[in-house]
Structures are given as C-alpha cells and as structure tokens.
Design an enzyme around this catalytic site. Structure first.
Site, PDB file in Angstrom:
ATOM      1  N   LYS A 139       0.322   4.974   6.463  1.00 51.83           N
ATOM      2  CA  LYS A 139      -0.220   5.826   5.583  1.00 51.83           C
ATOM      3  C   LYS A 139       0.293   7.259   5.637  1.00 51.83           C
ATOM      4  O   LYS A 139       0.866   7.692   6.555  1.00 51.83           O
ATOM      5  CB  LYS A 139      -1.894   6.071   5.480  1.00 51.83           C
ATOM      6  CG  LYS A 139      -2.288   4.647   5.649  1.00 51.83           C
ATOM      7  CD  LYS A 139      -2.539   3.763   4.260  1.00 51.83           C
ATOM      8  CE  LYS A 139      -2.908   2.424   4.432  1.00 51.83           C
ATOM      9  NZ  LYS A 139      -2.689   1.386   3.456  1.00 51.83           N
ATOM     10  N   SER A 153       0.689  -1.318  -0.047  1.00 53.56           N
ATOM     11  CA  SER A 153      -0.073   0.031  -0.052  1.00 53.56           C
ATOM     12  C   SER A 153       0.733   1.275   0.096  1.00 53.56           C
ATOM     13  O   SER A 153       0.248   2.245  -0.410  1.00 53.56           O
ATOM     14  CB  SER A 153      -1.065   0.020   1.225  1.00 53.56           C
ATOM     15  OG  SER A 153      -0.171   0.235   2.373  1.00 53.56           O
TER      16      SER A 153
END
Length: 190
Positions: free
Chosen positions: A89, A48
């Site tokens: 993230k 990711s």
C-alpha cells in the site's frame, strides 16, 4: 623425482579448486545476507494498487531503510497485514496527522493531498463522469508509531480504512524496484 613433479602439478589444481570453493562460499554468504537481511522480493497479488502496480509484478523491497528512518508520505510499503499475508500500500498520513477521504479527495491536516501517481486515473474517471473512489473515510488522527495507508485503486483496496493504522513494527520495507516482467523494469517513484 617423478613423484615430486606429480605432487607439484596437483597442488596448483588443488589450489585453484580451493579458491573456487572459497569464492562460491563467499558468494553464497553474500546472497544470503543481501536476500534475507537487506532486500526481499515481493509479488503483487490483486488489483488494490492498480493502475501503478499489477498482479504478478515482482518487486524488490528494501528491508533496512526504516531502521534508519521512518516512512514518508507517498512511499509504497509492504507490511504484515495478517500472520500469513503481506500487503502492499501507499503511505498517506503520518503519526499525529488527521486524515479524511471524501470522494476522490484525500485530506491530510485539512488540506487536499496532491497525488500525482493517481492523476491519470482521476482524469480518466472525471472524463467518464464517475468518481474514482467510492469509499469515504471520516476524519481520524493517526496514532503515534503508526501510518495510514491506502491502495492506489481506492474503490477496490483493503487498506487502513478497513484494517486500521499500520504499526511501524509490522512494516517489512519500502518497495524500490519493479524487476519483473522485464518490460516493466523501473524504480518505484512516489
């Protein structure tokens, strides 16, 4: 007399041993304090955050930085996504800002966000004639006390587009350093 000399010889040895014990106890306390209260290791799992972070890389996460301030746009954070799972993230939008994703462009308050950390990936996708991001997000306002986060691998990331805004109290800290593998040792830059 001989007994006094023997005791004098053993005292320096006992003193040195005691000094080593004290030094080791202090070192252990410092390691505990630094490891559990200030910094924490984190292992990247999954694609990711590619191309900037890869599976198996180990990071140092600064756990106290946000006790002194709030996350800034572009910072890479680690947060509790579920009870048993932490995610890594990038902060894209802050409380009160509007955010929208259309193709390869991210809009914050109606303006295209400059993302130098994705420039090479965006250029490579453009050369192939394919979009880098295949997942859009309709415009929403980031709630107070939260941030909007996205993975750098925009088409392959479970992020705020899926799990919603991230509350401040769920944030573990800011990723500051890649320390493993050795060939990748570097500071994490925005």
């Amino acid at each position: 007399m001989e007994q006094e000399q023997t005791m004098e010889k053993s005292n320096p040895l006992k003193n040195e041993a005691w000094e080593w014990v004290k030094a080791l106890l202090i070192a252990a306390a410092l390691v505990f304090f630094i490891r559990w209260l200030i910094f924490a290791p984190f292992i990247v799992e999954g694609p990711s955050m590619e191309p900037n972070f890869h599976t198996g890389e180990r990071l140092i996460v600064n756990k106290i930085i946000y006790s002194m301030g709030k996350p800034d746009r572009g910072e890479v954070i680690v947060f509790h996504a579920t009870k048993d799972k932490d995610y890594i993230k990038r902060v894209i939008a802050l409380p009160g800002e509007t955010v929208k994703v259309e193709g390869d462009k991210v809009y914050v308050n109606g303006k295209v966000l400059d993302e130098p950390y994705l420039k090479q990936a965006l250029d490579d996708a453009a050369k192939r004639g394919t979009p880098y991001n295949s997942r859009n997000y309709s415009e929403k306002t980031v709630a107070e006390g939260t941030v909007f986060v996205m993975g750098d691998n925009r088409s392959n990331s479970a992020d705020s587009r899926d799990i919603g805004f991230i509350e401040y109290d769920k944030i573990v800290g800011r990723a500051d350093l890649i320390f493993w593998p050795f060939k990748n040792i570097s500071l994490v830059h925005m």
